[in-house]
Structures are given as structure tokens and as C-alpha cells.
Design an enzyme around this catalytic site. Structure first.
Site, PDB file in Angstrom:
ATOM      1  N   ARG A   1     -19.690 -12.656  11.401  1.00 23.97           N
ATOM      2  CA  ARG A   1     -20.468 -12.255  10.230  1.00 23.97           C
ATOM      3  C   ARG A   1     -20.723 -10.745  10.140  1.00 23.97           C
ATOM      4  NH1 ARG A   1     -24.918 -16.669  11.335  1.00 23.97           N
ATOM      5  NH2 ARG A   1     -23.858 -16.602  13.344  1.00 23.97           N
TER       6      ARG A   1
ATOM      7  N   ASN B   1     -30.241  42.920  19.941  1.00 21.26           N
ATOM      8  CA  ASN B   1     -30.427  42.601  18.530  1.00 21.26           C
ATOM      9  C   ASN B   1     -29.057  42.546  17.861  1.00 21.26           C
ATOM     10  OD1 ASN B   1     -32.656  42.492  16.279  1.00 21.26           O
ATOM     11  ND2 ASN B   1     -30.899  43.602  15.477  1.00 21.26           N
TER      12      ASN B   1
ATOM     13  N   ALA C   1     -21.511 -11.904  26.150  1.00 24.23           N
ATOM     14  CA  ALA C   1     -21.116 -10.903  25.146  1.00 24.23           C
ATOM     15  C   ALA C   1     -19.632 -11.011  24.807  1.00 24.23           C
ATOM     16  CB  ALA C   1     -21.443  -9.507  25.661  1.00 24.23           C
ATOM     17  N   ALA C   2     -19.121 -12.230  24.803  1.00 26.20           N
ATOM     18  CA  ALA C   2     -17.685 -12.401  24.567  1.00 26.20           C
ATOM     19  C   ALA C   2     -17.362 -12.739  23.114  1.00 26.20           C
ATOM     20  CB  ALA C   2     -17.145 -13.503  25.487  1.00 26.20           C
ATOM     21  N   GLY C   3     -18.384 -13.077  22.341  1.00 30.22           N
ATOM     22  CA  GLY C   3     -18.136 -13.522  20.964  1.00 30.22           C
ATOM     23  C   GLY C   3     -17.695 -12.393  20.050  1.00 30.22           C
TER      24      GLY C   3
ATOM     25  N   ARG D   1     -24.240  24.824  18.243  1.00 28.01           N
ATOM     26  CA  ARG D   1     -23.185  23.886  18.628  1.00 28.01           C
ATOM     27  C   ARG D   1     -23.127  23.693  20.146  1.00 28.01           C
ATOM     28  NH1 ARG D   1     -18.183  26.350  15.752  1.00 28.01           N
ATOM     29  NH2 ARG D   1     -17.164  24.731  17.004  1.00 28.01           N
TER      30      ARG D   1
ATOM     31  N   ASN E   1     -34.986 -21.731  19.805  1.00 27.98           N
ATOM     32  CA  ASN E   1     -34.499 -21.335  21.119  1.00 27.98           C
ATOM     33  C   ASN E   1     -34.090 -19.874  21.099  1.00 27.98           C
ATOM     34  OD1 ASN E   1     -33.132 -21.178  23.598  1.00 27.98           O
ATOM     35  ND2 ASN E   1     -31.240 -22.071  22.752  1.00 27.98           N
TER      36      ASN E   1
ATOM     37  N   LYS F   1     -21.992  29.067  19.045  1.00 35.26           N
ATOM     38  CA  LYS F   1     -21.140  28.096  19.726  1.00 35.26           C
ATOM     39  C   LYS F   1     -20.822  28.569  21.132  1.00 35.26           C
ATOM     40  CE  LYS F   1     -17.011  27.838  20.703  1.00 35.26           C
ATOM     41  NZ  LYS F   1     -15.556  28.059  20.757  1.00 35.26           N
TER      42      LYS F   1
ATOM     43  N   GLY G   1     -17.558 -21.402  23.602  1.00 36.76           N
ATOM     44  CA  GLY G   1     -18.982 -21.736  23.504  1.00 36.76           C
ATOM     45  C   GLY G   1     -19.817 -21.080  24.589  1.00 36.76           C
TER      46      GLY G   1
HETATM   47  C1  UD1 Z   1     -27.282 -19.570  20.398  1.00 34.19           C
HETATM   48  C2  UD1 Z   1     -27.926 -20.883  20.857  1.00 34.19           C
HETATM   49  C3  UD1 Z   1     -29.091 -21.218  19.926  1.00 34.19           C
HETATM   50  C4  UD1 Z   1     -30.103 -20.091  19.909  1.00 34.19           C
HETATM   51  C5  UD1 Z   1     -29.419 -18.760  19.552  1.00 34.19           C
HETATM   52  C6  UD1 Z   1     -30.390 -17.618  19.762  1.00 34.19           C
HETATM   53  C7  UD1 Z   1     -26.129 -22.221  21.866  1.00 34.19           C
HETATM   54  C8  UD1 Z   1     -25.231 -23.374  21.681  1.00 34.19           C
HETATM   55  N1  UD1 Z   1     -26.937 -21.941  20.865  1.00 34.19           N
HETATM   56  O1  UD1 Z   1     -26.750 -19.810  19.113  1.00 34.19           O
HETATM   57  O2  UD1 Z   1     -29.697 -22.424  20.357  1.00 34.19           O
HETATM   58  O3  UD1 Z   1     -31.136 -20.361  18.990  1.00 34.19           O
HETATM   59  O4  UD1 Z   1     -28.273 -18.525  20.408  1.00 34.19           O
HETATM   60  O5  UD1 Z   1     -29.863 -16.405  19.253  1.00 34.19           O
HETATM   61  O6  UD1 Z   1     -26.120 -21.613  22.900  1.00 34.19           O
HETATM   62  N2  UD1 Z   1     -20.849 -16.055  23.401  1.00 34.19           N
HETATM   63  C9  UD1 Z   1     -19.865 -15.914  24.359  1.00 34.19           C
HETATM   64  N3  UD1 Z   1     -18.847 -16.811  24.399  1.00 34.19           N
HETATM   65  C10 UD1 Z   1     -18.765 -17.859  23.536  1.00 34.19           C
HETATM   66  C11 UD1 Z   1     -19.765 -17.985  22.566  1.00 34.19           C
HETATM   67  C12 UD1 Z   1     -20.804 -17.089  22.523  1.00 34.19           C
HETATM   68  O7  UD1 Z   1     -19.906 -15.001  25.155  1.00 34.19           O
HETATM   69  O8  UD1 Z   1     -17.781 -18.623  23.658  1.00 34.19           O
HETATM   70  C13 UD1 Z   1     -21.941 -15.080  23.371  1.00 34.19           C
HETATM   71  C14 UD1 Z   1     -21.985 -14.270  22.087  1.00 34.19           C
HETATM   72  O9  UD1 Z   1     -21.226 -13.103  22.201  1.00 34.19           O
HETATM   73  C15 UD1 Z   1     -23.474 -13.990  21.909  1.00 34.19           C
HETATM   74  C16 UD1 Z   1     -24.153 -15.158  22.623  1.00 34.19           C
HETATM   75  O10 UD1 Z   1     -23.170 -15.758  23.442  1.00 34.19           O
HETATM   76  O11 UD1 Z   1     -23.858 -12.788  22.524  1.00 34.19           O
HETATM   77  C17 UD1 Z   1     -24.739 -16.175  21.654  1.00 34.19           C
HETATM   78  O12 UD1 Z   1     -23.686 -16.680  20.871  1.00 34.19           O
HETATM   79  P1  UD1 Z   1     -23.853 -16.980  19.332  1.00 34.19           P
HETATM   80  O13 UD1 Z   1     -22.568 -17.468  18.811  1.00 34.19           O
HETATM   81  O14 UD1 Z   1     -24.484 -15.830  18.639  1.00 34.19           O
HETATM   82  O15 UD1 Z   1     -24.858 -18.228  19.423  1.00 34.19           O
HETATM   83  P2  UD1 Z   1     -25.785 -18.778  18.295  1.00 34.19           P
HETATM   84  O16 UD1 Z   1     -25.013 -19.597  17.359  1.00 34.19           O
HETATM   85  O17 UD1 Z   1     -26.599 -17.676  17.732  1.00 34.19           O
END
Ligand code: UD1
Ligand code: CA
Length: 453
Positions: free
Chosen positions: A15, A375, A9-11, A331, A168, A349, A78
Site C-alpha cells: 500500500r 576582513n 521487516a521482510a514485507g 556547505r 493486537n 565551502k 506470513g
Molecule cells: C499484523 C498482525 C495483526 C496486528 C498488526 C499490527 C499477523 C497475522 N497479524 O498484521 O494482528 O494487528 O500486525 O500492526 O501477524 N512481515 C514479514 N514477513 C511476512 C509478512 C510480514 O517480515 O511474510 C513483516 C512486515 O514487513 C511487517 C510485519 O511483519 O513489518 C507485520 O506485517 P503486516 O503485513 O504489516 O501485518 P498486518 O497485516 O499489519
């Protein structure tokens, strides 16, 4: 065998076009990261690690009180790099299930299916699904004998790969020792210049081991949210599932399409939810209630046989057999005991209202303690605020407050007392007395020259 979960959950979630990290966005009233943690817990997994990075304070804050461990990924290089950060937390002899923070439709039964399969077959296992529009997902490429070959990301895919509709899910089960060893060998030679977690699968295969694929039936489960349009879709699915679950359990929902009930809400059987109603957070509604139309109830506790019509209820507690509305506003910290009526245009409240008491019309009751069988006449106001502080009004059992009374707090009205209509009561009223504070009425002839006599 011990199983640890790692939730990526680091991304940033580019978008989403947001200041908030993606996983902090809410679907059906709950942040996506909380959905996924709840699902993992329901699957019986206790050791949960969350990889945070972008907006990590926000994500950590959302998970306060949850038993999870955080791992920081300073730079988002990644999914492979993200998982590797969790190595120090995980016992090499355990198994690890990897999930993403943006798939809130996943079911806990599917997690169990994956982990059970992995443990039985003692092999790395991935989840896949066949989707009608695979754009954006990694494609699962199989060999002629249908066994796993590799996963190709959309951006690295050939024309032919792109035709594949098996994708995947981004959810995998590994042996910890093996995956962390092989992650060291991945590189960034790909279209996105990232360490792909998916590359590890090919490395595993090269060691001669099989990678198993569980292809799930309901492709919705793996739906990943990348933008707000997908977030709205996920929201609609979670709501649909919730309505179905409640209807199966004996709740009537007249029009599911205009009824919005958060995932953690509880409603007991034979309650009826009328259209255009929103029930949020941790609200609990008892049995035989009639809620709506046009009501919004958040984080409140509602008893049995309660009627709430066209009203707002926020962080309040309502006993059994109460009637609320139409157009009432309850409230926070309001507590109604059994058989209470709060009618039209009444605001309550931070007050306790005792059994069998009524506030039927046009009142403001704030910072009050009201006894039983009281009342409150139409238009009565507790004047609880002097411009600096809030003060309390106490009304004892069986008191009768005449219409349009101002109760200037702090003030106490004793048991069985009666207040004459239109009074401004600034001093305590003893039990069993009648208090009237009102100028004497004068009448003159309609054409009198002067009224000063
Ligand atoms: C990824 C998969 C893809 C799959 C898809 C499913 C890879 C290379 N690809 O792609 O094959 O079909 O998920 O939804 O794994 N995250 C980090 N750190 C990073 C990058 C990502 O914590 O450096 C986390 C994001 O916050 C997210 C999750 O990993 O919760 C997936 O990352 P995201 O960039 O959404 O991957 P996809 O391109 O969707
Ligand atoms: Ca994604």
C-alpha cells in the site's frame, strides 16, 4: 534471563506504492527500521535480529554499522513464517520479543514494561490497545472472564469480531523454545493463505498456559504504517513529541507547528527556534542561540550564542558567538571558529575561517584557509576551480581583502597584507604589503571626441 529481539521487516508494503521496501521510508528524517532498532536498543536489548526479504539490500544498507544480525525470509509467507526464520539465531533458553518494522511510535519504556512483565510472570505476553478505528488490525478476542481467547485478523473476522476495538499491537514476548516449537504447527488455513504468528497464541493456550495481555494507555504507540497517509501522521507525532521534549528541556520554540526538528537533533537550553525552521539529522545546537526564521540546518555542529537567520547550513561546524545570514549558505566541511560573521549572500565551502574574521556580503569562499581577524570585502571570490582541479586559497591573520577581489588559487595572502578593491590576485602577496591589480583610472571631458589620446 537473556532476551533477544526479532524485528519483522521482510514485507513489501504494497500500500506504500513504492519501489522502496516499507520500512525504509523515513519518518521525521529517519527510516522506520532505524527508529525501531534505536527504540529496542534504548530498552537495553542487545541481541537484535532483523528478518529481511523484500528489498533486503536496501534495509541492510540502512542498518550498516548497527549491531544487528540479519535473517533472510526468501518468500513472504506470513508473520509466523517470518519469525520462524530467526530460530537458528536464537538460544532456545532465552526469551524473545517480536516487533514489526513499521511501528516507529513505540516507546522504549513500553518494551521494558512488556519484557519485565513476561519475565516476572513467566508467561507469553502480548501488547494491545483500544483504538477508535480498528480497521486493518487483528482484534483481541477475550473470554467472558476477560482472559485471552484468540486474535482474529480483519479478513477472517466475523461481523461481531469486527466490532471489537481492542487490537493486537503485533508486539509479543515468548519463551524461545516454546514459540519456535509451536510455530511448526501453524498452517495457512485462513483468508490470506499465510502463516499467522498470531495463531501461535491459540496453540499456547491449548497447552493450558495463560497468555497475558498488556493493554497500553497511549494507543498511538502501536500505530502501524501501511500507506503514505499513515506515514505522514506518524511523522507529525514524532515531530510533536520532539518539540515537546525540547521545550521541556528549556528550548523556546516560537511556533511548534512550523518548526521541523529531527528526532536525533540536540539543542541546549535557552536557545530560541523561530518559525519556519528545519533542523535535521545529527545537528547539535548549543545554548543561547537564535535559529531562524526560515533556516535549514542539517548534520551540523553549532556552538553557543550563535545567530542564524534565513540561511542554509549543511554539514558545517560553527563556533561560539557567530552570526550567520540573512541568506548565507554554508556547505560541507566549512568550519567557522569563534566570533565569525558570515553575512548576506555569502557562500562558504570546505573552508576554515579563523576567530574574529568576517565575510559580510556577497562572497564565495571555497577551499580556503582564513586566519584570524581577516576582513573579506563585499563581492570577493575565491577562484578555486580551473576547470579541472580545485586549488587552495590561504589568507593569513589580520589581512584585509578589498571589495570585489578575485583570488586566483592556489594563492596566499600574507599576514597584515591589504588588497586593493577590484584586484585580481594571481600571485602570492607578502605579509605587510599592499597589493593592487587594477588598470589606472582615466577621466575625459564628457563630450570629448575621442578617448584614445
Ligand atoms: C499484523 C498482525 C495483526 C496486528 C498488526 C499490527 C499477523 C497475522 N497479524 O498484521 O494482528 O494487528 O500486525 O500492526 O501477524 N512481515 C514479514 N514477513 C511476512 C509478512 C510480514 O517480515 O511474510 C513483516 C512486515 O514487513 C511487517 C510485519 O511483519 O513489518 C507485520 O506485517 P503486516 O503485513 O504489516 O501485518 P498486518 O497485516 O499489519
Ligand atoms: Ca502492519
Amino acid at each position: 534471563m537473556k532476551i533477544s529481539a526479532v524485528v519483522l521487516a521482510a514485507g513489501k508494503g504494497m500500500r506504500m506504492c513504492s519501489e522502496l521496501p516499507k520500512v525504509a521510508h523515513k519518518a521525521a528524517g529517519k527510516p522506520m527500521i532505524v527508529h525501531i532498532i534505536d527504540i529496542v536498543k534504548q530498552a537495553g536489548i542487545k541481541d537484535i535480529n532483523v528478518v529481511v526479504g523484500h528489498g533486503r539490500e536496501v534495509v541492510e544498507e540502512l542498518l550498516t554499522g548497527q549491531e544487528v544480525r540479519f535473517v533472510v525470509q526468501e518468500q513472504q509467507l506470513g508473520t509466523g513464517h517470518a519469525l520462524l526464520q530467526a530460530e537458528k539465531n536464537i538460544d532456545p533458553d532465552s526469551s524473545v520479543i517480536v516487533l514489526a518494522g513499521d511501528t516507529p511510535l513505540l516507546r522504549s519504556s513500553t518494551i521494558q514494561q512488556l519484557t519485565n512483565f513476561h519475565l516476572q510472570h513467566n508467561s507469553p505476553t502480548i501488547l494491545s490497545a483500544e483504538v477508535s478505528n480498528p480497521t486493518g488490525y487483528g482484534r483481541v478476542i477475550r473470554k467472558n472472564d476477560q482472559s485471552f481467547s484468540k486474535i482474529v485478523e480483519e479478513k477472517d473476522a466475523t461481523e461481531e469480531d469486527r466490532l471489537v476495538r481492542e487490537v493486537n499491537a503485533g508486539i509479543y514476548c515468548f519463551e524461545a523454545r516454546q514459540v519456535f516449537k509451536l510455530l511448526q504447527e501453524t498452517n495457512t488455513n485462513n483468508a490470506q493463505g499465510e502463516y499467522y504468528l498470531t495463531d501461535v497464541l491459540e496453540l499456547i493456550k491449548k497447552t493450558g498456559q495463560t497468555v497475558n495481555i498488556i493493554k497500553i494507555e497511549d494507543a498511538q504507540e502501536i500505530y502501524g504504517v501501511n500507506d503514505r497517509i499513515q506515514l505522514a501522521y506518524v511523522e507529525s507525532i514524532i515531530r510533536k513529541r520532539k518539540n515537546l521534549e525540547l521545550m521541556r528541556e528549556g528550548v523556546t520554540i516560537i511556533d511548534p507547528s512550523s518548526t521541523f526538528i529531527d528526532k536525533d537533533v540536540e539543542v541546549e537550553k535557552d536557545s530560541i527556534i523561530l518559525p519556519f525552521t528545519i533542523i535535521e539529522g545529527t545537528t547539535h545546537i548549543g545554548s543561547n542561540c537564535q535559529i531562524g526564521p526560515y533556516s535549514r540546518i542539517s548534520n551540523s555542529q553549532i556552538g553557543n550564542n550563535v545567530i542564524i537567520e534565513s540561511s542554509r547550513v549543511n554539514k558545517a561546524k560553527i563556533g561560539n558567538q557567530c552570526t550567520i545570514g540573512p541568506y548565507a549558505y554554508l556547505r560541507p566541511q566549512s568550519e567557522l571558529h569563534d566570533n565569525v560573521k558570515v553575512g548576506d549572500f555569502a557562500e562558504i565551502k570546505k573552508s576554515i575561517i579563523g576567530e574574529n574574521s568576517k565575510v559580510p556580503h556577497l562572497s564565495y569562499v571555497g577551499d580556503a584557509i582564513i586566519g584570524r581577524g581577516v576582513n573579506i570585502g563585499a563581492g570577493t571570490i575565491t577562484c578555486n576551480y580551473d576547470g579541472r582541479n580545485k586549488h587552495q586559497t590561504i589568507i593569513e591573520d589580520q589581512a584585509f581583502i578589498g571589495s570585489n577581489t578575485n583570488l586566483v588559487a592556489p594563492v596566499r595572502v600574507g599576514e597584515n597584507a591589504v588588497i586593493g578593491a577590484g584586484s585580481t590576485i594571481a600571485h602570492d602577496v607578502a605579509p605587510d604589503t599592499l597589493a593592487v591589480e587594477r588598470a589606472k583610472q582615466r577621466s575625459f571631458h564628457k563630450r570629448a571626441k575621442s578617448i584614445d589620446k
